[in-house]
Design a protein around this motif. Structure first.
Motif, short mmCIF file in Angstrom:
data_model
loop_
_atom_site.label_atom_id
_atom_site.label_comp_id
_atom_site.label_asym_id
_atom_site.label_seq_id
_atom_site.Cartn_x
_atom_site.Cartn_y
_atom_site.Cartn_z
N ASN A 18 18.35 -43.79 59.71
CA ASN A 18 18.85 -44.00 61.08
C ASN A 18 17.91 -43.40 62.12
OD1 ASN A 18 21.78 -45.10 60.73
ND2 ASN A 18 21.60 -43.44 59.24
N GLN A 19 16.66 -43.80 62.08
CA GLN A 19 15.69 -43.33 63.06
C GLN A 19 16.06 -43.79 64.48
OE1 GLN A 19 13.22 -41.23 62.60
NE2 GLN A 19 13.77 -41.02 60.44
N LYS A 20 16.76 -44.90 64.57
CA LYS A 20 17.14 -45.40 65.89
C LYS A 20 18.14 -44.48 66.60
CE LYS A 20 20.83 -48.33 64.00
NZ LYS A 20 21.35 -49.70 63.93
N LEU A 21 18.76 -43.54 65.83
CA LEU A 21 19.72 -42.61 66.45
C LEU A 21 19.04 -41.29 66.85
CD1 LEU A 21 22.77 -43.08 64.06
CD2 LEU A 21 22.35 -44.16 66.26
N LEU A 22 17.72 -41.33 67.06
CA LEU A 22 16.98 -40.11 67.36
C LEU A 22 17.49 -39.40 68.61
CD1 LEU A 22 14.63 -38.26 66.66
CD2 LEU A 22 13.14 -39.76 68.01
N THR A 23 17.83 -40.19 69.61
CA THR A 23 18.33 -39.60 70.85
C THR A 23 19.62 -38.83 70.62
OG1 THR A 23 17.35 -41.42 72.11
CG2 THR A 23 19.04 -40.08 73.23
N GLU A 24 20.52 -39.44 69.84
CA GLU A 24 21.80 -38.78 69.55
C GLU A 24 21.60 -37.53 68.71
OE1 GLU A 24 24.65 -41.39 67.83
OE2 GLU A 24 25.93 -39.77 67.14
#
Length: 661
Positions: free
Chosen positions: A208-214
């Motif tokens: 889940n690299q796309k959830l880096l901001t979270e």
């Protein structure tokens, strides 16, 4: 305009645009082209608005769905949810809460939450209600309407209005009876769960690299929570846990490096309670913030200043050369605290008692032991007059152990009925006849013999035992006086004098206690004299004045004991309902040889009489002292010249003898 009306308005506008386009056919070609172009742009804009309208309608439907979903979650949640205002009155409750308390759902609304707190925890609950910002997770015993109390966990979150003002609290209450019974099993399960969570977390991070901001935000929150776990919420200083951890590192380092020296300063503000009670807790917190700021400027960057709680602070001085470095810091702190603080435009002054524990004093193994010794030294500083520092030594530890043993013995003494009341006669210096007695507490210690209050009363006051002891002495003295008056009606016994401790004035039911004792013994209120010290007046002010006037209205006389050893004056005593002034024995002992002391006594007697207050001289030992006191018109006297303190049987024999001096 709602979403439906907005959509209909757009559709109507669209129809009007199309109609205008048709009407433009009869215009000239150029006009028609311009109008057509303008209406096409308008038509495009209307189409976009229509799309926005449709999106708004979908959003509204989604919000309605989420709102219903939240309501269902609240009402059908398996755990009890309550919404209260800031004072603890229930405003909303779900069905699980009604089930938890064995009441109808509607019964909860409008009720104070404290009604459903077990009786033994209500005082704790009331204390927590004043400090909820620091107690968001805790445990307490609940009392359902029917059934037995049970333990429950409490989780809190603040409720805010549209102006971001806190208007109440959201309570999550869970019955943890089974959880407590299964703690061991849950502990093992938790360890296995931690391993699985760690493994799963590693997989999720990769997937889940796309959830880096979270994730970044979550780490920020975790860092904030970690900071809160090791820092005081009010001052931002390290808290007890952080201080203990750093002190443990200092101890371990000192074991590896023999030349490494550290010190711990334990700081307790003098009379902070007076400031807190006078200005309120909010201003008291501001005062503590100011104290923390001044402490930080007194130490180096490598040192640690922490707040343990309340008005207690600690400082860890690392890598010092010798004890003089610690003393310099203590003196610097005292100088900083002497400077005035400003609260609400008013200058406030304070001092601190400081205890210093040096790492070279004892081969410390645990940080708690260093804190204990610094705390012991701090209490020594308080005993010696406050606003000072004291270095810990081994004698202090021995004294602390002896003090602890004395406390244990005193508790047993109450159970074993080793306490006694002795009686010393009060004599009229005009007639020479005995008018009554002063009740004096004694302790028949099984090993140390007969002890006076000087040997144990401070322990009783520190531990709160003074409340039960003081009540017992008053009951015993009043009962004995009434028995003597009944047995010897011919003897003119008028007064029984009993000491009232400073700490006893903190009891909210003090007046009721005294009324009950007088009623149960049958003693008239005008036969009772209550002795108070000057410190009762100096340290308590208006609240004590109200109690004193209540006692005076009951007919009880009040006397100032040991006058001249405290800080008050006759002028100040004019504001208090005092009937009798007891001049301390230190003035009486030297009146034979010191004309100055005799003059002081004569002035005190004269001024007291001007204020309509009688005078009693304590510690009369000789005929010469008696003659001088009679000469200056002192009304009453006590001392070994008349009699030493006597047990009840010896005092009764003296009553029968009815001597005249």
């Amino acid at each position: 305009m709602n979403v439906d009306g907005f959509s209909q308005h757009i559709k109507k506008l669209r129809s009007q645009v199309q109609e205008l386009l048709q009407r433009s056919v009869n215009k000239t070609y150029l006009q028609q082209e311009i109008i057509t172009e303008a209406f096409e742009e308008l038509h495009t804009t209307v189409e976009k608005l229509l799309l926005v309208s449709q999106e708004l309608e979908l959003t509204r439907a989604s919000l309605d769905k989420e709102r219903r979903r939240y309501r269902d979650l609240f009402e059908l949640a398996p755990d009890a949810y309550l919404i209260t205002n800031n004072t603890g009155t229930i405003e909303e409750a779900n069905y699980a809460a009604a089930t938890l308390f064995h009441v109808h759902h509607k019964y909860l609304v409008g009720k104070p939450l404290i009604l459903f707190i077990a009786q033994q925890d209500r005082q704790l609950f009331s204390s927590h209600m004043n400090n909820l910002q620091q107690l968001l997770n805790w445990e307490i015993n609940l009392q359902p309407r029917r059934g037995k109390p049970f333990p429950a966990s409490v989780r809190l979150s603040a409720v805010y209005d549209e102006n971001d003002e806190q208007i109440g609290w959201c309570w999550l209450l869970c019955n943890i009876t089974e959880r407590k019974q299964a703690q061991e099993m849950l502990h093992r399960a938790y360890e296995e769960l931690e391993i699985r969570v760690a493994e799963r977390t590693a997989e999720l991070v990769k997937a889940n690299q796309k959830l880096l901001t979270e994730i970044t935000e979550r780490k920020r929150v975790e860092s904030q929570l970690l900071h809160l776990a090791f820092h005081d919420a009010l001052t931002g200083l390290p808290n007890r846990a952080a201080f203990i951890d750093r002190l443990r590192h200092a101890i371990n380092y000192s074991k590896r490096h023999s030349d490494y020296l550290f010190a711990v300063l334990f700081i307790d503000l003098d009379r902070f309670k007076v400031i807190n009670d006078s200005f309120g807790h909010h201003k008291g917190d501001q005062f503590l913030l100011a104290i923390a700021s001044r402490l930080e400027i007194c130490v180096r960057s490598i040192d640690t200043a922490a707040r343990l709680g309340g008005d207690e602070f600690t400082i860890l001085l690392e890598g010092i050369q010798d004890v003089s470095d610690a003393i310099k810091v203590a003196e610097r702190i005292e100088q900083e605290l002497k400077l005035p603080f400003e609260l609400d435009g008013q200058e406030i002054f304070t001092t601190a008692s400081i205890g210093i524990a040096l790492s070279s004093t004892i081969n410390y193994e645990r940080p708690e032991d260093v804190l204990r010794d610094a705390d012991t030294a701090m209490y020594r500083a308080k005993i010696l007059g406050r606003a000072r520092y004291e270095l810990f030594n081994s004698n202090m530890y021995a004294n602390a152990l002896a003090k602890l043993q004395l406390e244990t013995d005193l508790r047993r003494a109450i159970e074993r009925r080793e306490l006694r009341v002795y009686y010393q006669p009060i004599v009229s210096l005009t007639s020479g006849l005995m008018l009554g007695f002063e009740a004096l507490l004694r302790w028949e210690h099984p090993e140390r013999g007969l002890l006076t209050p000087a040997d144990f009363i401070s322990i009783a006051e520190e531990t709160g035992l003074i409340f039960s002891i003081g009540k017992w002495v008053l009951q015993e003295a009043c009962s004995q006086m009434q028995a003597w008056r009944a047995s010897h009606p011919a003897n003119l016994l008028k007064k029984i004098s009993v000491n009232l401790s400073l700490q006893q004035f903190s009891q909210p039911d003090l007046i009721e206690q005294i009324e009950q004792i007088l009623e149960s013994t049958g003693l008239n209120a005008d036969s009772l004299v209550l002795d108070i010290t000057e410190s009762v007046i100096v340290e308590n002010g208006d609240r004590v004045i109200a109690v004193l006037y209540q006692l005076r209205e009951m007919g009880i006389q009040l006397s100032i004991d040991d006058f001249g050893t405290g800080y008050s004056s006759l002028g100040r005593l004019y504001n208090f309902p005092i009937s009798l002034l007891k001049i301390d024995r230190s003035f009486i002992s030297s009146i034979n040889t010191s004309s100055r002391d005799l003059e002081i006594i004569e002035i005190l007697v004269t001024l007291a009489h001007k204020l309509c207050v009688d005078v009693l001289a304590e510690g009369i030992e000789t005929k010469e002292q008696l003659a001088l006191l009679r000469k200056v018109n002192c009304e009453y006297g006590q001392g070994h010249f008349f009699s030493v303190p006597l047990n009840s049987s010896a005092a009764e024999a003296l009553i029968k003898a009815n001597p005249q001096w």
